[in-house]
Design a protein around this motif. Structure first.
Motif, PDB file in Angstrom:
ATOM      1  N   LEU A 186      -7.204  -5.369 -12.042  1.00  0.00           N
ATOM      2  CA  LEU A 186      -6.604  -4.063 -12.286  1.00  0.00           C
ATOM      3  C   LEU A 186      -5.210  -4.266 -12.867  1.00  0.00           C
ATOM      4  CD1 LEU A 186      -7.714  -2.228  -9.036  1.00  0.00           C
ATOM      5  CD2 LEU A 186      -8.639  -1.899 -11.314  1.00  0.00           C
ATOM      6  N   ASN A 187      -4.711  -3.258 -13.567  1.00  0.00           N
ATOM      7  CA  ASN A 187      -3.481  -3.421 -14.331  1.00  0.00           C
ATOM      8  C   ASN A 187      -2.429  -2.399 -13.934  1.00  0.00           C
ATOM      9  OD1 ASN A 187      -4.836  -5.403 -15.988  1.00  0.00           O
ATOM     10  ND2 ASN A 187      -5.886  -3.688 -16.944  1.00  0.00           N
ATOM     11  N   VAL A 188      -1.175  -2.856 -13.940  1.00  0.00           N
ATOM     12  CA  VAL A 188      -0.023  -1.980 -13.717  1.00  0.00           C
ATOM     13  C   VAL A 188       0.777  -1.951 -15.007  1.00  0.00           C
ATOM     14  CG1 VAL A 188       2.096  -1.615 -12.403  1.00  0.00           C
ATOM     15  CG2 VAL A 188       0.052  -2.465 -11.261  1.00  0.00           C
ATOM     16  N   ARG A 189       0.994  -0.763 -15.534  1.00  0.00           N
ATOM     17  CA  ARG A 189       1.628  -0.623 -16.839  1.00  0.00           C
ATOM     18  C   ARG A 189       3.140  -0.773 -16.767  1.00  0.00           C
ATOM     19  NH1 ARG A 189       0.050   4.754 -19.745  1.00  0.00           N
ATOM     20  NH2 ARG A 189      -1.902   3.628 -19.951  1.00  0.00           N
ATOM     21  N   GLN A 190       3.765  -0.190 -15.759  1.00  0.00           N
ATOM     22  CA  GLN A 190       5.218  -0.245 -15.579  1.00  0.00           C
ATOM     23  C   GLN A 190       5.526  -0.614 -14.135  1.00  0.00           C
ATOM     24  OE1 GLN A 190       7.255  -0.009 -18.073  1.00  0.00           O
ATOM     25  NE2 GLN A 190       5.833   0.768 -19.612  1.00  0.00           N
ATOM     26  N   ASN A 191       6.704  -1.214 -13.906  1.00  0.00           N
ATOM     27  CA  ASN A 191       7.099  -1.551 -12.547  1.00  0.00           C
ATOM     28  C   ASN A 191       7.014  -0.311 -11.657  1.00  0.00           C
ATOM     29  OD1 ASN A 191       7.625  -4.121 -13.444  1.00  0.00           O
ATOM     30  ND2 ASN A 191       9.819  -3.793 -13.674  1.00  0.00           N
ATOM     31  N   ALA A 192       6.388  -0.462 -10.504  1.00  0.00           N
ATOM     32  CA  ALA A 192       6.163   0.684  -9.630  1.00  0.00           C
ATOM     33  C   ALA A 192       6.529   0.323  -8.193  1.00  0.00           C
ATOM     34  CB  ALA A 192       4.710   1.133  -9.711  1.00  0.00           C
ATOM     35  N   SER A 193       7.261   1.199  -7.539  1.00  0.00           N
ATOM     36  CA  SER A 193       7.679   0.950  -6.159  1.00  0.00           C
ATOM     37  C   SER A 193       6.640   1.399  -5.150  1.00  0.00           C
ATOM     38  CB  SER A 193       9.008   1.676  -5.879  1.00  0.00           C
ATOM     39  OG  SER A 193       8.864   3.062  -6.151  1.00  0.00           O
ATOM     40  N   ILE A 194       5.784   2.334  -5.533  1.00  0.00           N
ATOM     41  CA  ILE A 194       4.741   2.802  -4.614  1.00  0.00           C
ATOM     42  C   ILE A 194       3.408   2.828  -5.348  1.00  0.00           C
ATOM     43  CG2 ILE A 194       3.913   4.684  -3.161  1.00  0.00           C
ATOM     44  CD1 ILE A 194       6.760   5.539  -2.702  1.00  0.00           C
ATOM     45  N   VAL A 195       2.562   1.861  -5.058  1.00  0.00           N
ATOM     46  CA  VAL A 195       1.217   1.792  -5.616  1.00  0.00           C
ATOM     47  C   VAL A 195       0.245   1.559  -4.472  1.00  0.00           C
ATOM     48  CG1 VAL A 195      -0.343   0.573  -7.185  1.00  0.00           C
ATOM     49  CG2 VAL A 195       2.046   0.864  -7.806  1.00  0.00           C
ATOM     50  N   ARG A 196      -0.873   2.233  -4.507  1.00  0.00           N
ATOM     51  CA  ARG A 196      -1.911   2.032  -3.495  1.00  0.00           C
ATOM     52  C   ARG A 196      -3.229   1.669  -4.171  1.00  0.00           C
ATOM     53  NH1 ARG A 196      -0.573   4.637   1.531  1.00  0.00           N
ATOM     54  NH2 ARG A 196       1.329   5.909   1.379  1.00  0.00           N
ATOM     55  N   LEU A 197      -4.006   0.858  -3.490  1.00  0.00           N
ATOM     56  CA  LEU A 197      -5.357   0.551  -3.929  1.00  0.00           C
ATOM     57  C   LEU A 197      -6.301   1.532  -3.246  1.00  0.00           C
ATOM     58  CD1 LEU A 197      -7.261  -1.415  -5.488  1.00  0.00           C
ATOM     59  CD2 LEU A 197      -7.482  -2.670  -3.336  1.00  0.00           C
ATOM     60  N   VAL A 198      -7.112   2.233  -4.037  1.00  0.00           N
ATOM     61  CA  VAL A 198      -8.014   3.254  -3.515  1.00  0.00           C
ATOM     62  C   VAL A 198      -9.453   2.783  -3.665  1.00  0.00           C
ATOM     63  CG1 VAL A 198      -8.797   5.637  -3.756  1.00  0.00           C
ATOM     64  CG2 VAL A 198      -6.379   5.083  -4.085  1.00  0.00           C
ATOM     65  N   ALA A 199     -10.248   2.986  -2.619  1.00  0.00           N
ATOM     66  CA  ALA A 199     -11.675   2.679  -2.659  1.00  0.00           C
ATOM     67  C   ALA A 199     -12.454   3.974  -2.830  1.00  0.00           C
ATOM     68  CB  ALA A 199     -12.105   1.977  -1.374  1.00  0.00           C
ATOM     69  N   HIS A 200     -13.292   4.021  -3.866  1.00  0.00           N
ATOM     70  CA  HIS A 200     -14.088   5.210  -4.153  1.00  0.00           C
ATOM     71  C   HIS A 200     -15.547   4.918  -3.861  1.00  0.00           C
ATOM     72  CE1 HIS A 200     -15.407   8.884  -6.183  1.00  0.00           C
ATOM     73  NE2 HIS A 200     -16.369   8.146  -6.723  1.00  0.00           N
ATOM     74  N   ASN A 201     -16.143   5.736  -2.999  1.00  0.00           N
ATOM     75  CA  ASN A 201     -17.571   5.629  -2.717  1.00  0.00           C
ATOM     76  C   ASN A 201     -18.323   6.506  -3.702  1.00  0.00           C
ATOM     77  OD1 ASN A 201     -20.083   5.253  -1.552  1.00  0.00           O
ATOM     78  ND2 ASN A 201     -19.761   6.832   0.007  1.00  0.00           N
ATOM     79  N   ASP A 202     -19.090   5.894  -4.555  1.00  0.00           N
ATOM     80  CA  ASP A 202     -19.797   6.647  -5.596  1.00  0.00           C
ATOM     81  C   ASP A 202     -21.024   7.361  -5.044  1.00  0.00           C
ATOM     82  OD1 ASP A 202     -19.964   7.356  -8.396  1.00  0.00           O
ATOM     83  OD2 ASP A 202     -21.727   6.058  -8.503  1.00  0.00           O
ATOM     84  N   GLY A 203     -21.400   7.006  -3.831  1.00  0.00           N
ATOM     85  CA  GLY A 203     -22.581   7.574  -3.209  1.00  0.00           C
ATOM     86  C   GLY A 203     -23.371   6.500  -2.509  1.00  0.00           C
ATOM     87  N   GLY A 204     -23.465   6.567  -1.165  1.00  0.00           N
ATOM     88  CA  GLY A 204     -24.187   5.563  -0.417  1.00  0.00           C
ATOM     89  C   GLY A 204     -23.411   5.121   0.808  1.00  0.00           C
ATOM     90  N   ILE A 205     -23.763   3.969   1.349  1.00  0.00           N
ATOM     91  CA  ILE A 205     -23.058   3.352   2.473  1.00  0.00           C
ATOM     92  C   ILE A 205     -22.053   2.353   1.898  1.00  0.00           C
ATOM     93  CG2 ILE A 205     -23.303   1.865   4.494  1.00  0.00           C
ATOM     94  CD1 ILE A 205     -26.101   3.076   4.874  1.00  0.00           C
ATOM     95  N   PHE A 206     -20.788   2.497   2.295  1.00  0.00           N
ATOM     96  CA  PHE A 206     -19.747   1.650   1.699  1.00  0.00           C
ATOM     97  C   PHE A 206     -18.687   1.360   2.753  1.00  0.00           C
ATOM     98  CE2 PHE A 206     -16.188   1.367  -1.693  1.00  0.00           C
ATOM     99  CZ  PHE A 206     -16.346  -0.004  -1.781  1.00  0.00           C
ATOM    100  N   THR A 207     -18.626   0.096   3.200  1.00  0.00           N
ATOM    101  CA  THR A 207     -17.617  -0.318   4.178  1.00  0.00           C
ATOM    102  C   THR A 207     -16.832  -1.500   3.611  1.00  0.00           C
ATOM    103  OG1 THR A 207     -19.254  -1.740   5.284  1.00  0.00           O
ATOM    104  CG2 THR A 207     -18.934   0.479   6.172  1.00  0.00           C
ATOM    105  N   LEU A 208     -15.544  -1.571   3.993  1.00  0.00           N
ATOM    106  CA  LEU A 208     -14.642  -2.570   3.413  1.00  0.00           C
ATOM    107  C   LEU A 208     -13.961  -3.373   4.503  1.00  0.00           C
ATOM    108  CD1 LEU A 208     -14.261   0.387   1.775  1.00  0.00           C
ATOM    109  CD2 LEU A 208     -13.126  -1.139   0.199  1.00  0.00           C
TER     110      LEU A 208
END
Length: 771
Positions: free
Chosen positions: A138-160
């Motif tokens: 994944l890419n960050v375009r500009q320096n960022a002080s607050i970035v989060r990684l988000v998990a998207h469930n497209d449909g189904g069972i999804f555990t991390l």
């Protein structure tokens, strides 16, 4: 002159530019040398953001959705501070996808989110369904002080579970080298311009002016790619970017030349490389290996191809007409023709617009061979290497364009039969054909092996429905003139230029014999090609024409004939400019044609630019879903699959049962498929592997042999009473290896001869004149 150049380099503006360059490189180097940003989060550190789904822990301690549910964002990490750059994200997870009504599997993904605008690129990297651990970029375009990684469930069972996020410092160092290279090229150009400006000789100044003009034409053609998503929203964008990714991954596994994309079709493999020339795509694939994103690699590739197109067109037209001004005007008309722009942006026909870069070399060579006087040895030699280069690059970029050009050249040779069979001209053709075959044997031998077998979908017979579909896709008259944003035609400028040529002929104007002959040939070809690209042309009747009809019907779309019409009508237009140049009227005519061309370009861009959207193809591991209706893992199309195979949304139907042994596991790693099985009947049995069959798959470890199953997949014969692991991988057949050697030796021989010739010329120049 040396003092003038030194004075030029001491100017404040030049010193300021050099200072800016040093600062940019210094900042990039500082960013590359600092410690990599890295974060690790455990399962209990994920934060729930689900609105409808119930978040819970599964039996392995992962957190997420443990029951089948609809898609939504479910989890996010705590906030991170991330400098701009590329980040590898390694994740433990469990995913059991649901399915759409169409049958396509859902596919969950990760993306970066920030409240600060323009800090992240918005791409979504999908995870491999067949694994429980994956690495994406994944890419960050500009320096960022607050970035989060988000998990998207497209449909189904999804555990991390645990997730590691680490900055890719290799890419940061590539950025340093990239800036340094760009500035080195810029400075070299500035120095060359300074030398030309300070000198008294007019020739270097003209050369630098031409180079600047060609760069300007290239940039004008490239403008949309400077915007976010520019050049990445065409019809075939996923297919061609997948090819770059496939070549890069296969090179990483040690394949060279690349024959099979081992990661394609979710690991079943796909061999478009055996049917589709792609030598130019090794350049962006090499950039991928250095950490450059697939989008950036493609943009760099596109700029390089467009500049080569402008330069080769200028070179060929100058050779034909002996005028830099005509060559520059022709280059602009060719580069900015509607069909060329349409290939680049609307269709993203990467192979076809790369082939267009070399088309003008062929008429340049024919003008040398079939001029009003027999060619000299020097002209014959030049025509030979131009034909060799042009046909080799057509073979390596777009076979359908090669087919059309070959038919045209055959027709031209028949119409000039007496000249063709003179000793010098015929020897040039024979030498060119032989050299093309030898240089490209590494590609031709595998291609012919598979094409002549008739076992692949690409060789299916055409029928009346195919011919009617061709007719349906034909262009309208307005489309031919480029009068709408979706036009795939010649454009109004080439129409006007050709019309002016015909008016000059009808009015009995005193054109040279060469201009008249070239213009009439070009106009005839151009008009015929335009006619063939329309829905009026009787494509259906070609079914009854033996051999030639089936060859022409293979072009898929009638407007591919525009690839011949554009250069043909360009030559007729340049004949008009050549005639008017002697009448001091070429400047006005050229200005009018360029103005019309620019108006057409603005019309095209005004229609195209609003359609640009940021689209993303995974930078690592699993190729992701690029849209709502298809899995990019299967987006390579089914054109080069065995005819027996049955493809579905997310795999292949098993068809008839083949496996008769007890299979414990089938795994893949670095292009090697490992089958762990047991045979208990006391007789030789079989196992079917999840690999599309192409010649070259063999057992590299363990007993047994490979074969093609009735389902079009790779099968393995397992010996009686065998229990253990059998490993299968692709290894080139011996005849392919021999062809590789022929091409390598031929290329080496040409390089040695070119170096010797260059040295002999330098020695001749250095030798003092007699007397």
């Amino acid at each position: 002159m040396k003092e003038k150049i030194q004075a030029y380099l001491r100017k404040p503006a030049v010193l300021g530019l050099l200072a800016v360059q040093l600062l940019v490189v210094a900042f990039a180097l500082a960013a590359a040398l600092r410690p990599a940003a890295a974060y690790t989060f455990t399962a209990d550190q994920w934060e729930s953001i689900a609105q409808e789904s119930k978040i819970d822990y599964d039996e392995d301690g992962r957190i997420g959705v443990t029951e089948m549910t609809d898609g939504e964002d479910i989890l996010q990490t705590p906030p991170m501070t991330l400098p701009k750059g590329h980040y590898t994200v390694t994740l433990d997870y469990n995913y059991i996808p649901g399915r759409l009504a169409s049958g396509r599997e859902h596919h969950s993904c990760l993306y970066l989110k920030s409240d600060e605008p323009l800090t992240v690129t918005g791409e979504e990297a999908a995870l491999n369904i067949d694994r429980q651990q994956d690495t994406v970029v994944l890419n960050v375009r500009q320096n960022a002080s607050i970035v989060r990684l988000v998990a998207h469930n497209d449909g189904g069972i999804f555990t991390l579970g645990n997730v590691q996020i680490r900055q890719d410092m290799r890419y940061a160092m590539v950025c340093v080298l990239g800036w340094a290279l760009c500035f080195a090229v810029l400075d070299a150009l500035m120095l060359a311009f300074a030398r030309a400006a300070c000198g008294t000789d007019a020739e270097p100044k003209k050369k630098m002016a031409c180079l600047l003009a060609l760069l300007t034409i290239t940039l004008l053609t490239f403008v949309p790619m400077l915007l976010d998503g520019g050049g990445l929203s065409g019809h075939d964008w996923v297919f061609h970017l997948s090819r770059i990714e496939g070549i890069a991954n296969s090179l990483r596994e040690g394949q060279f030349p690349v024959r099979i994309y081992t990661q394609a079709k979710d690991g079943y493999g796909y061999a478009s490389s055996l049917f589709y020339g792609e030598i130019l795509l090794y350049f962006p694939a090499a950039l991928r290996l250095l950490g450059v994103s697939v989008q950036q690699a493609y943009h760099i590739y596109a700029f390089a191809v467009l500049f080569v197109t402008a330069y080769v067109t200028f070179y060929a037209l100058r050779q034909i007409f002996g005028s830099r001004k005509i060559a520059l005007a022709g280059s602009a008309l060719y580069m900015l023709a509607p069909y060329h722009l349409h290939n680049i942006y609307i269709r993203m026909a990467v192979g076809e617009y790369a082939a267009q870069a070399f088309l003008l070399l062929i008429p340049a060579a024919l003008c040398l061979l079939y001029g009003t006087t027999p060619p000299t040895k020097q002209q014959a030699r030049k025509a030979w290497w131009q034909l060799t280069l042009a046909f080799s690059m057509l073979l390596q970029t777009h076979l359908l364009t090669l087919e059309l050009v070959t038919l045209l050249c055959a027709l031209f040779c028949l119409c000039n039969l007496r000249r063709t069979f003179t000793k010098r001209v015929f020897s040039v053709w024979a030498a060119a054909v032989g050299m093309v075959a030898a240089l490209n044997a590494w590609f031709l031998v595998p291609l012919l092996t598979l094409m002549l077998s008739g076992d692949y979908d690409v060789m299916q017979e055409l029928n009346r429905v195919d011919a009617l579909n061709l007719q349906k896709w034909g262009s309208s008259f307005a489309g031919l003139l480029g009068l709408d944003a979706e036009a795939q035609g010649i454009g109004l400028a080439l129409f006007l230029g050709t019309a002016c040529f015909l008016l000059c002929i009808l009015a009995g104007k005193e054109m040279t014999d060469r201009e008249r002959r070239l213009g009439l040939w070009s106009t005839t070809l151009g008009v015929l090609s335009c006619f063939m690209s329309t829905s009026t042309f009787p494509w259906n009747d070609l079914l009854h024409v033996p051999v030639l009809g089936s060859m022409l019907l293979k072009i898929q779309f009638p407007w591919r004939c525009m690839a011949l019409a554009i250069p043909a009508l360009l030559l007729a237009t340049c004949c008009t400019l050549s005639y008017l140049q002697r009448r001091a009227a070429a400047k006005n005519m050229g200005a009018m044609l360029l103005a019309v061309t620019l108006a057409g370009v603005m019309l095209f861009y005004s229609g195209y630019l609003p359609t640009i959207s940021e689209k993303y193809l995974g930078d690592a591991s699993q190729l992701i879903y690029a849209d709502d209706y298809t899995n990019v893992g299967w987006y390579y199309d089914g054109l080069y699959l065995p005819s027996e195979i049955i493809q579905t949304w997310d795999g292949f139907d098993e068809g008839e049962p083949v496996t008769t042994v007890t299979v414990e596991s089938i795994t893949r790693e670095d292009g090697v498929t490992s089958l762990t099985c047991s045979e208990m009947t006391g007789q030789n049995q079989h196992a079917e592997l999840p690999l599309v069959y192409y010649p070259g798959y063999k057992v590299v470890e363990g007993p047994g042999t490979t074969f093609k199953t009735v389902n079009g997949l790779v099968g393995v014969t397992v010996p009686a009473n065998y229990s253990g692991t059998i490993r299968v991988a692709f290894r080139e057949p011996k005849c392919w290896l021999l062809a590789n050697g022929v091409s390598a030796i031929t290329a080496l021989g040409i390089a040695v001869l070119a170096i010797r010739k260059k040295k002999s010329r330098a020695a001749a120049k250095a030798r003092p004149a007699k007397g």
